[in-house]
Design a protein around this motif. Sequence first.
Motif, PDB file in Angstrom:
ATOM      1  N   GLU A 101    -105.189   2.173  47.687  1.00  4.83           N
ATOM      2  CA  GLU A 101    -104.168   1.071  47.270  1.00  4.83           C
ATOM      3  C   GLU A 101    -102.895   1.417  47.774  1.00  4.83           C
ATOM      4  O   GLU A 101    -102.406   2.523  47.813  1.00  4.83           O
ATOM      5  N   THR A 102    -102.111   0.443  48.110  1.00  8.58           N
ATOM      6  CA  THR A 102    -100.970   0.419  48.731  1.00  8.58           C
ATOM      7  C   THR A 102     -99.728  -0.411  47.678  1.00  8.58           C
ATOM      8  O   THR A 102    -100.390  -0.708  46.664  1.00  8.58           O
ATOM      9  N   VAL A 137    -101.209   2.254  57.092  1.00  6.12           N
ATOM     10  CA  VAL A 137    -100.189   2.337  55.917  1.00  6.12           C
ATOM     11  C   VAL A 137     -99.253   3.588  56.282  1.00  6.12           C
ATOM     12  O   VAL A 137     -99.454   4.341  57.068  1.00  6.12           O
ATOM     13  N   GLY A 140    -100.228   7.289  51.907  1.00  5.60           N
ATOM     14  CA  GLY A 140    -101.132   6.746  51.289  1.00  5.60           C
ATOM     15  C   GLY A 140    -102.460   7.834  51.348  1.00  5.60           C
ATOM     16  O   GLY A 140    -102.343   8.672  52.191  1.00  5.60           O
ATOM     17  N   GLU A 163    -104.240  12.611  53.214  1.00 12.24           N
ATOM     18  CA  GLU A 163    -103.004  12.198  52.836  1.00 12.24           C
ATOM     19  C   GLU A 163    -102.170  11.515  53.917  1.00 12.24           C
ATOM     20  O   GLU A 163    -101.677  12.650  54.980  1.00 12.24           O
TER      21      GLU A 163
END
Length: 408
Positions: A101-102, A137, A140, A163
């Motif tokens: 999820e961003t 990303v 995230g 991560e």
Amino acid sequence: MLACIETVPSRRRSGDPVNDRPVIRSTLRHLALLIVAIAFAPAVATADPKPALAPLPLPTFTADSSKIEADEHLTWSIRFNLQNRLPAGIYLDSLNLDPGETHVERTKVFDISRIVAGNSVSAGESQGLGYTGPAVVEHGRLTFRLGFHRGDKSRTSLTATVEAMPGPVSRDHPSQFLTVNGRRVEYLTFPARRDSSPGLLLVHGRGDDARTLMRTALRIAGLGYTVLAVSLPGYGQSEGPADVVGTLTVQALGAAFDQLKVTRGVDAKRTGAWGIGTGATGVTLLAQGRADIRATVAEAGFYDLWALYRALKDPGLRESIVRGAGSDSSGWRARSPVLNPGTPTSILILHGEKDTVVAVQQARGFAESLKARGGDVETRFFPNSLRDLPPGDVTRTAIEYLDRKLGK
């Protein structure tokens, strides 16, 4: 086997005394035999439950580091170790990257199976795997899912998590903000490597924001343009409702374009705009009302909101359009460039001929209507493309057009 034989006395005749002795003796004899048999019978052993078989140890799939940063080119480089602890070999099938999820809508899972295709690992052996690819990303939790099968065709998957942390490009390009209609509008600036350069407003599509365009902006800046990437209202850190390129969106884009023109190093007379998806529609509407936008690139936009709505099969997308655009027909007309009387100074329209969301007929029809008004229109349609267009071909086509129109 224990057999019992019972002696039955003969039938008594009338007047004979009752003779029970044979029966008593027979019964006692049977009872004694039964006791002896029980005493000397082998004991029936109660079988102990078989111990459960220990499960086979699964292979392990781990990343060399729990955290990574994108490099100065916004690229990730990650190393993995796969150790096969099974007593038989395994055969690698697939590898997927889920960025999780961003801050925007969920990003699709990326298939990166090319780095494992055809590989196998023998029993007890280890193998290193490496992945190098674009940082999709800034920050995230990345999940890499490795699929494999054994000789008996049974399939299993393993996961490794990493991560992703902001890298040097993120740190060097912090978000900045304009205030439009009392709300913040997020933007980032990527300067060209020279004192005087053309300026380009870069606008994202649905599900993205200004920061997700950093890789594209960095590449365009390297080609001699100062790029200002902006987040539409309701996206990224821009405040306000996502109004499907309504008045608020066009005003926010106008303010961002004004900021571009006064950005250090930008030649205000050589400025253009490039939009993708919803952003393409936004910059087209803006260019229809501003002659100072000297060149516009519209990549995979929509040009007739009513036609788009009628053709959509996804009820979620239809609902989002109604929620953003409202039910007033005049609002829908204002969001449809084909119904807007204005003509951009110059526009390049790019579209996939197999687009299943916005039919290519919309792009063709809009181009013809602009030509009929005497507009400066160029087009390129990609015969094998759906919604996403081939990035290399798009960049080459767009930059060649911008170079001509903005006199780089």
